[in-house]
Design an enzyme around this catalytic site. Structure first.
Site, short mmCIF file in Angstrom:
data_model
loop_
_atom_site.label_atom_id
_atom_site.label_comp_id
_atom_site.label_asym_id
_atom_site.label_seq_id
_atom_site.Cartn_x
_atom_site.Cartn_y
_atom_site.Cartn_z
CB CYS A 8 43.42 24.16 46.58
SG CYS A 8 42.00 25.18 46.20
N1 NAD Z 1 38.67 26.05 43.42
C1 NAD Z 1 38.63 25.52 44.62
O1 NAD Z 1 38.28 24.36 44.78
C2 NAD Z 1 38.98 26.33 45.85
C3 NAD Z 1 38.70 25.78 47.11
C4 NAD Z 1 39.00 26.51 48.24
C5 NAD Z 1 39.62 27.75 48.12
N2 NAD Z 1 39.92 28.26 46.88
C6 NAD Z 1 40.53 29.60 46.82
O2 NAD Z 1 39.54 30.53 46.42
C7 NAD Z 1 40.12 31.56 45.63
C8 NAD Z 1 39.40 31.65 44.30
O3 NAD Z 1 39.59 30.43 43.60
P1 NAD Z 1 38.66 29.96 42.41
O4 NAD Z 1 38.95 28.51 42.19
O5 NAD Z 1 37.26 30.37 42.66
O6 NAD Z 1 39.27 30.82 41.21
P2 NAD Z 1 38.62 31.07 39.77
O7 NAD Z 1 39.74 31.39 38.87
O8 NAD Z 1 37.68 29.95 39.44
O9 NAD Z 1 37.72 32.36 40.00
C9 NAD Z 1 38.22 33.60 40.30
C10 NAD Z 1 37.39 34.65 39.56
O10 NAD Z 1 37.86 35.91 39.98
C11 NAD Z 1 37.84 36.77 38.85
N3 NAD Z 1 38.73 37.88 39.14
C12 NAD Z 1 40.08 37.92 39.11
N4 NAD Z 1 40.50 39.11 39.50
C13 NAD Z 1 39.42 39.86 39.78
C14 NAD Z 1 39.22 41.18 40.24
N5 NAD Z 1 40.24 41.98 40.50
N6 NAD Z 1 37.96 41.62 40.40
C15 NAD Z 1 36.91 40.80 40.13
N7 NAD Z 1 37.04 39.54 39.71
C16 NAD Z 1 38.29 39.07 39.54
C17 NAD Z 1 38.23 35.88 37.69
O11 NAD Z 1 37.81 36.41 36.45
C18 NAD Z 1 37.52 34.58 38.05
O12 NAD Z 1 36.23 34.52 37.48
C19 NAD Z 1 41.60 31.22 45.52
O13 NAD Z 1 42.30 31.88 46.53
C20 NAD Z 1 41.62 29.73 45.79
O14 NAD Z 1 42.85 29.31 46.34
C21 NAD Z 1 39.58 27.59 45.74
#
Ligand code: NAD
Length: 437
Positions: free
Chosen positions: A274
């Site tokens: 992030c």
């Molecule tokens: N990690 C954090 O602390 C956090 C906090 C706030 C916001 N975010 C935001 O949330 C979003 C997700 O982040 P995250 O940390 O959960 O990512 P992550 O990589 O942990 O998880 C994303 C998941 O999506 C899956 N994926 C990718 N493409 C896909 C598709 N087309 N269809 C289905 N599944 C798919 C991946 O396999 C993965 O399991 C991002 O935009 C991030 O900026 C993350």
């Protein structure tokens, strides 16, 4: 009653079925919370290994206990799937896929576009689709909605769309998911109303804003605020280094002011999915409007210099001992981007290890959360934190302040410790061996 109005009643009665696309750090906790609130939830992911583990009632996210997954799977309220056809069984679809930067540091929308392509094939009247991935202002309105409307349905009339940013803070034990207010903005007042309604059973407070763009900007303000203030703390650390002052003492004393000051701490560089990424989404968008995001650019520059500063300080400390980086035994403690997580995304540790290895350093690492990690084409393995490993090192470098490590023992057994996180703040003996950022 239109199918969208009907959705409100179905949410109230918990008959509405929830889908979550992307079961990572954000999607999995959200899916489990919806299930706990009594909804039938299907989680979708491309990663069949994650789906297999969840259906076997095992969580791979440290903040989500396997026990929670087990209870929801056994109650029949949650299952995971790689088959997007099951999206047609859902009423509300949350999208929580990654939004990284491309090699040229531009927003990479490919995961959102791929997720929308699957949703669009199954989109029907009465669906509510909520984007939760962090992204630049205008993504929902200018990209997400037009792509969905290619299904031949109209947003606001046939289906609803909202943006609801995620505020999860991995490893933060102070707040559970429910306690952190949820911000929601819809494409139309009805979209907002439905978005608020679906999150109310899951969050203690839902904050309604006037549009999807506003909700997107809220998230970017929050993370830009953090990136800039960490940048300030890092610059103060560089200043204190020149002034030969202890930056931690300065910050801790400043933080005793009960108003007008919020404590941020320096470190070896930004990490995670992030804070190093999100401000660049905003800067990119503003550039397209001919506006230079100067605070962001400065913070990116200062934060980006920290790994090099740390590697250079390692060289200085070895030099004081008449040693060169070339051939020195350096033990890094902690490679995850922050304390008590296993997440290596954008972790500055990799950059620092690489810089030291390029200079010939014999660098090993120990991290209780990261048994192995990839550096270029090589797999590095965490070494055991034994007395011998500490004694054999010319310098121990703390890059992540994981709790549960015996910092008294580490300092006692090491010849010198470079602490970039103030993890040794409570160590009382042998403080002459500790060198701080
Ligand atoms: N990690 C954090 O602390 C956090 C906090 C706030 C916001 N975010 C935001 O949330 C979003 C997700 O982040 P995250 O940390 O959960 O990512 P992550 O990589 O942990 O998880 C994303 C998941 O999506 C899956 N994926 C990718 N493409 C896909 C598709 N087309 N269809 C289905 N599944 C798919 C991946 O396999 C993965 O399991 C991002 O935009 C991030 O900026 C993350």
């Amino acid at each position: 009653m239109s199918r969208l109005e009907d959705l409100g009643a179905r949410i109230d009665s918990r008959e509405a079925r929830i889908g979550v696309v992307g079961l990572g750090y954000v999607g999995l906790p959200l899916a489990v919370e919806f299930a706990k609130a009594g909804f039938q939830v299907t989680g979708f992911d491309l990663d069949s290994e994650k789906v297999r583990q969840l259906n076997e009632k095992v969580s791979y996210i440290e903040d989500v206990p396997s026990e929670d997954v087990r209870q929801q799977v056994e109650a029949g309220r949650f299952y995971a799937s790689t088959h997007f056809n099951d999206l047609s069984l859902t009423d509300v679809i949350n999208v929580a896929v990654p939004t990284p930067l491309s090699k040229t540091r531009d927003p990479d929308m490919s995961h959102i576009v791929a997720a929308v392509a699957e949703i669009r094939k199954r989109l029907r009247s009465g669906h509510l689709v909520i984007l939760g991935s962090t992204t630049y202002p205008g993504t929902t309105h200018d990209l997400f909605v037009p792509l969905l409307e290619e299904a031949g349905l109209e947003c606001g009339t046939d289906f609803a769309v909202a943006f609801a940013p995620e505020r999860i803070d991995p490893a933060n034990k102070k707040f559970d998911v429910r306690e952190v207010p949820k911000v929601v903005g819809g494409e139309t007042p009805l979209c907002t109303e439905l978005g608020v309604k679906v999150f109310q059973p899951v969050f203690d407070h839902v904050v309604q804003v006037s549009s999807t763009q506003t909700a997107e900007m809220v998230k970017l303000l929050e993370n830009t605020f953090r990136a800039i203030n960490i940048g300030l703390a890092n610059e103060i650390a560089l200043m204190c280094d020149r002034l030969e002052l202890d930056v931690w003492e300065v910050i801790d004393a400043a933080a005793t002011k009960p108003y007008g000051f919020m404590k941020f701490t320096p470190g070896p560089g930004l990490g995670g999915h992030c804070i190093p990424v999100d401000p660049s989404y905003l800067a990119w968008k503003m550039k397209s409007l001919n506006f230079q995001a100067r605070f962001i650019e400065t913070a990116v520059e200062i934060n980006g210099q920290m790994p090099e500063h740390v590697a250079s300080k390692v060289g200085d400390l070895l030099n004081e001992d008449r040693l060169a980086v070339n051939g020195a035994k350096i033990l890094v403690l902690g490679v995850a981007y922050k304390a008590d997580v296993a997440d290596m995304r954008e972790s500055p540790a990799l950059d620092i290890i690489q810089q030291l290895r390029e200079k010939g350093g014999d660098v090993r690492y120990h991290d209780p959360h990261v048994p192995e990690c990839r550096l270029d084409d090589e797999t590095l393995k965490s070494v055991d934190l034994t007395d011998e490993a500490l004694k054999a090192s010319d310098l121990v470098v703390i890059l992540t302040d994981h709790s549960g490590l015996d910092y008294d023992g580490i300092v006692a057994k090491s010849s010198r410790v470079f602490d970039t996180r103030n993890a040794t703040r409570n160590v009382t003996d042998h403080r002459e061996k500790i060198f701080k950022l």
